[in-house]
Design a protein around this motif. Structure first.
Motif, short mmCIF file in Angstrom:
data_model
loop_
_atom_site.label_atom_id
_atom_site.label_comp_id
_atom_site.label_asym_id
_atom_site.label_seq_id
_atom_site.Cartn_x
_atom_site.Cartn_y
_atom_site.Cartn_z
N THR A 284 2.12 5.96 -8.58
CA THR A 284 3.35 6.07 -7.89
C THR A 284 4.59 5.31 -8.35
OG1 THR A 284 2.06 6.53 -5.87
CG2 THR A 284 4.33 6.04 -5.51
N SER B 92 -2.26 -3.72 -8.57
CA SER B 92 -2.37 -2.54 -7.66
C SER B 92 -3.56 -1.88 -7.85
CB SER B 92 -0.96 -1.72 -7.92
OG SER B 92 -1.13 -0.51 -7.12
N SER C 255 -1.33 2.34 -1.90
CA SER C 255 -1.46 3.64 -2.51
C SER C 255 -2.85 3.92 -3.07
CB SER C 255 -0.39 3.61 -3.81
OG SER C 255 -1.20 2.74 -4.77
N HIS D 268 0.01 3.42 -13.18
CA HIS D 268 0.10 3.61 -11.86
C HIS D 268 0.36 5.01 -11.33
CE1 HIS D 268 1.40 2.88 -7.44
NE2 HIS D 268 0.40 1.93 -7.53
N PRO E 53 -2.07 7.46 0.18
CA PRO E 53 -1.79 7.66 -1.43
C PRO E 53 -0.15 8.20 -1.54
CG PRO E 53 -3.88 8.64 -1.02
CD PRO E 53 -3.29 8.12 0.42
N GLN E 54 0.48 8.74 -0.64
CA GLN E 54 1.78 9.20 -0.75
C GLN E 54 3.02 8.12 -0.86
OE1 GLN E 54 -0.51 10.33 1.76
NE2 GLN E 54 -1.16 11.98 0.54
N SER E 55 2.46 6.94 -0.30
CA SER E 55 3.65 5.78 -0.61
C SER E 55 4.83 6.33 0.24
CB SER E 55 3.81 5.24 -1.86
OG SER E 55 2.49 4.97 -2.46
#
Length: 406
Positions: free
Chosen positions: A220, A231, A195, A218, A261-263
């Motif tokens: 996400t 992370s 991410s 975080h 980044p969208q995971s």
């Protein structure tokens, strides 16, 4: 119906696994649950709901659990209680077999204490659904030696589950997660997605004043402090790289990390002809957990799929080696010896704790880990005792550096 043993049943992985099983009771029978004992009421409810035969628990919690059971479920027979430091190892070897049709042990324990139960499950011949990453990071070579049959390990980390799924798209005769296939490997490299954490795009100067409060936010995932800090430093991707190397028998240089980044794309496999196969799904750990329990088959309706009727955009970018050197440190540890990854992990845990306590700065986490990894000298012995000794050495080395800094 497949028999299941769950280690760490009251943790995040364990509770979600039982949610999956509750929706597919015709597929599974839960034989045993293991937990540290921090949530006794939850453990008792789980054991009663799934009518388990055995509960593994810490010695000091055994009497309390028995009393609680008699209060909550006086009409139900109490499960057998296995207590003590070897409780998890004991129930990990309850199931025996020699193929994918055998029972499944889900190791959702946190920390390197999960290594001994992992080895016990493998030696019993049961399928191991592995969510305890420290088993591979600290004792990857031991895990490889303990396997009873090809394909015995099914990874539960979302990234490694994604890789295992994507590898079905081509021939790969190496690795722990699938039987040996004929012909040469068609895999060129594995691609782990990250991410990027809360500090994606920052410079090292901008990271010097990062506080624990900021690092624990975080973008996400909702995770514990160690995993969340990992992370943000990308230590988590270093750990996952080590896992992937052992799971899929790949060289460290053939495992690439990219920032996503969208995971949604959880990892990818690039094949020799230039094609790339990706596994994509909205973030939901129940999906890899369910696959770990039912592999190689899939269960119906475990998680929601991507909403293809709605517009979306996925982006990928290389990570900054200079700002986030943790992955390179992990690569070096893996390439140096079988025990250096254990030192990498243990030193990082101590550094994260020191950072959260305000004893060291944010950039000191990885720089200290790197120094400790470079200093460690492997004596050449490979055993559980050697792994534990290496971890102890790393923790002591970290504390010595903290004292020097003060």
């Amino acid at each position: 119906m497949r028999d299941v043993v769950i280690l760490g049943s009251t943790g995040s992985i364990g509770t979600q696994a039982l949610e999956v099983i509750a929706d597919h009771r015709q597929e599974f029978r839960v034989r045993a649950l293991g937990a540290g004992g921090g949530h006794l009421a939850l453990l008792a409810r789980q054991a009663a709901d799934f009518h388990v035969d055995v509960v593994g628990i810490a010695q000091e919690k055994a009497t309390e659990f028995a009393q609680l059971w008699s209060e909550l479920f006086p009409s139900l027979p109490q499960p057998q209680i296995v207590a003590g430091t070897q409780a998890m190892t004991h129930i990990a070897q309850m199931l025996t077999g020699d193929s994918e049709s055998s029972g499944v042990v889900l190791n959702g324990i946190t920390g390197s204490v999960g290594l001994r139960p992992t080895l016990a499950a493998l030696r019993s011949g049961a399928t191991l659904a592995l969510a305890n990453k420290e088993s591979l990071v600290a004792g990857g070579s031991l895990v490889r030696q303990a396997m009873s049959w090809p394909g015995q390990i099914v990874p539960v980390d979302s990234e490694h589950s994604a890789l295992a799924q994507a590898l079905r798209g081509g021939r790969h005769e190496k690795g722990l997660t699938s039987p040996v296939l004929s012909g040469h490997s068609e895999v060129r490299r594995l691609i782990l997605t990250a991410s990027g954490g809360p500090f994606r795009g920052k410079t090292r100067d901008e990271l010097r004043e990062v506080t624990a409060q900021r690092a624990l936010q975080h973008p996400t995932w909702d995770m514990g402090p160690v995993v969340t800090i990992n992370s943000s430093t990308l230590v988590n991707k270093g750990l996952e790289l080590i896992e992937a190397a052992y799971l899929f028998d790949m060289q460290p240089q053939d495992i690439t990390v990219v920032v996503h980044p969208q995971s949604v794309v959880h990892s990818m496999v690039e094949f020799c002809d230039g094609s790339t196969v990706a596994q994509a799904s909205p973030p939901d750990m129940r999906l890899p957990i369910a696959l770990g329990l039912s592999w190689p088959d899939r269960l119906d309706t475990v998680a929601r799929p991507c909403a293809w009727e709605e517009p979306c955009a996925w982006t990928f970018e290389p990570y900054d080696h200079e700002v986030f050197p943790a992955i390179d440190v992990a690569r070096q540890a893996l390439a140096t010896s079988a025990l250096h990854p254990a030192v990498f992990n243990a030193a990082n845990e101590e550094c994260v704790a020191a950072f959260v306590a305000g004893r060291i700065g944010y950039l000191d986490i990885v720089s200290t880990v790197s120094e400790i990894v470079e200093t460690f000298e492997d004596a050449g012995e490979l055993s559980v005792a050697a792994v534990e000794a290496a971890e102890d050495w790393a923790r002591q080395a970290a504390h010595q550096r903290f004292m020097t800094a003060i």
